[in-house]
Design an enzyme around this catalytic site. Structure first.
Site, PDB file in Angstrom:
ATOM      1  N   ARG A  36      27.529  76.127 -23.384  1.00  0.00           N
ATOM      2  CA  ARG A  36      26.328  76.415 -22.585  1.00  0.00           C
ATOM      3  C   ARG A  36      26.417  77.778 -21.894  1.00  0.00           C
ATOM      4  NH1 ARG A  36      24.563  70.604 -19.927  1.00  0.00           N
ATOM      5  NH2 ARG A  36      23.136  70.082 -21.622  1.00  0.00           N
ATOM      6  N   LYS A 202      22.035  53.391 -28.933  1.00  0.00           N
ATOM      7  CA  LYS A 202      20.962  52.431 -28.681  1.00  0.00           C
ATOM      8  C   LYS A 202      19.600  52.861 -29.217  1.00  0.00           C
ATOM      9  CE  LYS A 202      22.135  51.973 -24.140  1.00  0.00           C
ATOM     10  NZ  LYS A 202      21.584  51.762 -22.876  1.00  0.00           N
ATOM     11  N   GLY A 353      23.592  66.765 -26.771  1.00  0.00           N
ATOM     12  CA  GLY A 353      24.292  65.517 -26.482  1.00  0.00           C
ATOM     13  C   GLY A 353      25.454  65.302 -27.424  1.00  0.00           C
ATOM     14  N   GLY A 376      19.209  65.232 -22.988  1.00  0.00           N
ATOM     15  CA  GLY A 376      17.978  64.548 -22.580  1.00  0.00           C
ATOM     16  C   GLY A 376      16.744  65.410 -22.846  1.00  0.00           C
TER      17      GLY A 376
HETATM   18  P1  AMP Z   1      23.877  58.538 -27.908  1.00  0.00           P
HETATM   19  O1  AMP Z   1      24.300  59.150 -26.607  1.00  0.00           O
HETATM   20  O2  AMP Z   1      22.824  57.500 -27.796  1.00  0.00           O
HETATM   21  O3  AMP Z   1      23.577  59.585 -28.959  1.00  0.00           O
HETATM   22  O4  AMP Z   1      25.132  57.713 -28.405  1.00  0.00           O
HETATM   23  C1  AMP Z   1      26.334  58.311 -28.724  1.00  0.00           C
HETATM   24  C2  AMP Z   1      27.393  57.268 -28.728  1.00  0.00           C
HETATM   25  O5  AMP Z   1      27.066  56.282 -29.681  1.00  0.00           O
HETATM   26  C3  AMP Z   1      28.744  57.813 -29.111  1.00  0.00           C
HETATM   27  O6  AMP Z   1      29.604  57.712 -27.994  1.00  0.00           O
HETATM   28  C4  AMP Z   1      29.200  56.902 -30.233  1.00  0.00           C
HETATM   29  O7  AMP Z   1      30.526  56.498 -30.107  1.00  0.00           O
HETATM   30  C5  AMP Z   1      28.268  55.715 -30.094  1.00  0.00           C
HETATM   31  N1  AMP Z   1      28.110  54.980 -31.371  1.00  0.00           N
HETATM   32  C6  AMP Z   1      27.769  55.478 -32.554  1.00  0.00           C
HETATM   33  N2  AMP Z   1      27.803  54.502 -33.494  1.00  0.00           N
HETATM   34  C7  AMP Z   1      28.174  53.369 -32.874  1.00  0.00           C
HETATM   35  C8  AMP Z   1      28.398  52.022 -33.289  1.00  0.00           C
HETATM   36  N3  AMP Z   1      28.234  51.674 -34.568  1.00  0.00           N
HETATM   37  N4  AMP Z   1      28.791  51.129 -32.374  1.00  0.00           N
HETATM   38  C9  AMP Z   1      28.952  51.488 -31.097  1.00  0.00           C
HETATM   39  N5  AMP Z   1      28.755  52.738 -30.628  1.00  0.00           N
HETATM   40  C10 AMP Z   1      28.364  53.660 -31.502  1.00  0.00           C
END
Ligand code: AMP
Length: 408
Positions: A36, A202, A353, A376
């Site tokens: 950044r 999620k 992210g 975000g």
């Molecule tokens: P996000 O911030 O929503 O992009 O999520 C990123 C996080 O999702 C990372 O820390 C990954 O370890 C987690 N992640 C990716 N795939 C999986 C999975 N199959 N089960 C659990 N966590 C996951």
């Protein structure tokens, strides 16, 4: 509406207030990723070259307790910036008051000064984060014009971005302009085929993005933890994989709306324990056992996703395809990095992210058209939302290049 940019401002000899996003990861007092800071250098260097007095504002982490004041000082960032610029950066360990004001008065043209973490103003009533009008007015009074280069904070209306912008002539810095151009224009006017890749933990975090991209993209490849909510919605057994019970109906309706546009994994890497060196195997999503969880996409899925990406002219990616933090479950995310690197004439954009962190950590920092500095902010932008940090900037001056130009 196009926004005024730094080159539209008269900055020579002026005190230029610059909001940057230097919210970098710091561990034991050491910056672990200075991306950044590096990305903001063009704006800062331009202002130095134009003989402006450069006054930098940024937040770093959250500030809720006295302890956070010690932990989240921007001093470490000022030191790093000084090394990168190869010139002194005067750090002021205050967010207001006599020391700050006299340091600004003493600045020469081309000097750089950094104000302490703007969120130190949150300790006593969230003044920065709630866009306190008195605080915004005070910071605005310290300079002549305002440049916002903090894309990573643009989805928030804080005193140091929206507050100052509403009281000063305000323009986008080069990084902000680049983010708006790459993410905004790419999504609005993509060269086709346009493929989106979504992953991460999620579905609930990315509903808006899926809905918006369903209207714009030709295909959406879904991996990561969020894929399991879709798989379960289709009636599959997903063992102990992460999923969101209350989003099953939504996942079903998104799949119906998508009409074949959404591509889900056909196989996954499963394990019984969520840990770095857990034993694992490849399973199709039809034969995941009750006590197994999927932590990465499998080899057939990688092949399928690569096939879908072949010939793509635009790719937008947000969210890792597996638990990339564990080597054993990083293969899917790495394979996507490689596949995108091989798309020679495509525009490849990574939302910030974790996917940005993964790509950089895996050595692909320079292999994409653009890696966003906003997590975000880039998500909200991909949702098609207006970002207050952007809307608060002045509109670009009217075009004077003639009747037949294609300026907006
Ligand atoms: P996000 O911030 O929503 O992009 O999520 C990123 C996080 O999702 C990372 O820390 C990954 O370890 C987690 N992640 C990716 N795939 C999986 C999975 N199959 N089960 C659990 N966590 C996951």
């Amino acid at each position: 509406m196009k926004k005024k940019t730094i080159e539209d401002l008269q900055v020579t000899g002026k005190k230029v207030l610059v909001r940057v996003d230097f919210n970098v990861p710091v561990a034991d007092g050491v910056i672990t990723d200075d991306n950044r800071i590096v990305q903001a250098l063009p704006t800062i260097q331009y202002l130095i070259d134009e003989n402006a007095k450069v006054i930098l504002f940024s937040h770093l982490g959250r500030v809720k307790t006295e302890e956070d004041l010690k932990k989240n000082s921007l001093k470490v960032v000022a030191d790093r910036l000084q090394e990168l610029l190869k010139k002194p950066v005067k750090f002021i360990p205050k967010t207001r008051g006599e020391v700050l004001e006299s340091a600004i008065k003493a600045m020469n043209d081309g000097d750089v000064l950094m104000v302490e973490n703007t969120r130190f103003e949150d300790l006593d009533g969230k003044k920065e984060s709630k866009n306190d009008p008195e605080l915004g007015a005070y910071w605005a009074s310290l300079g002549d014009v305002f440049v916002n280069d903090a894309f990573g904070t643009a989805h928030r209306a804080h005193a140091s971005n929206v507050g100052i912008a509403s009281l000063k002539e305000a323009a986008a810095g080069f990084l902000m302009e680049k983010e708006l151009r790459y993410i905004g224009e790419t999504v609005e006017h993509p060269e086709r085929p346009f493929v989106a890749i979504l992953g991460g933990a999620k579905v609930s975090d990315k509903i808006g993005v899926i809905e918006n991209l369903l209207k714009k993209a030709d295909k959406i490849l879904i991996g990561g933890g969020m894929a399991y909510t879709f798989m379960k919605a289709l009636g599959n057994n997903i063992g102990t994989s992460i999923f969101e019970e209350d989003k099953l109906d939504l996942a079903k309706s998104l799949l119906e709306k998508a009409n074949g546009k959404i591509i889900l994994p056909v196989d996954v890497v499963v394990t019984k324990e969520f840990k770095e060196d857990a034993l694992n195997r490849v399973a199709t999503y039809k034969n995941i056992k009750e006590d197994e969880m999927g932590l990465d996409v499998g080899p057939k899925t990688i092949k399928l996703f690569k096939k879908e990406l072949k010939g793509a002219k635009t790719v937008v990616w947000n969210g890792p395809l597996g638990v990339f933090e564990f080597e054993a479950f990083a293969k899917g995310t790495k394979a996507i990095c490689e596949a995108l690197t091989n798309l020679k004439d495509a525009r490849t954009i990574i939302g910030g992210g974790d996917s940005a962190a993964a790509a950089i950590q895996m050595g692909f920092r320079d292999e994409f058209t653009h890696i966003s500095t906003g997590g975000g902010a880039s998500l909200e932008f991909l949702e098609g939302k207006e970002l207050p940090g952007v809307t608060s900037l002045d509109d670009a001056p009217a075009c004077d290049c003639g009747d037949d130009c294609d300026c907006e």
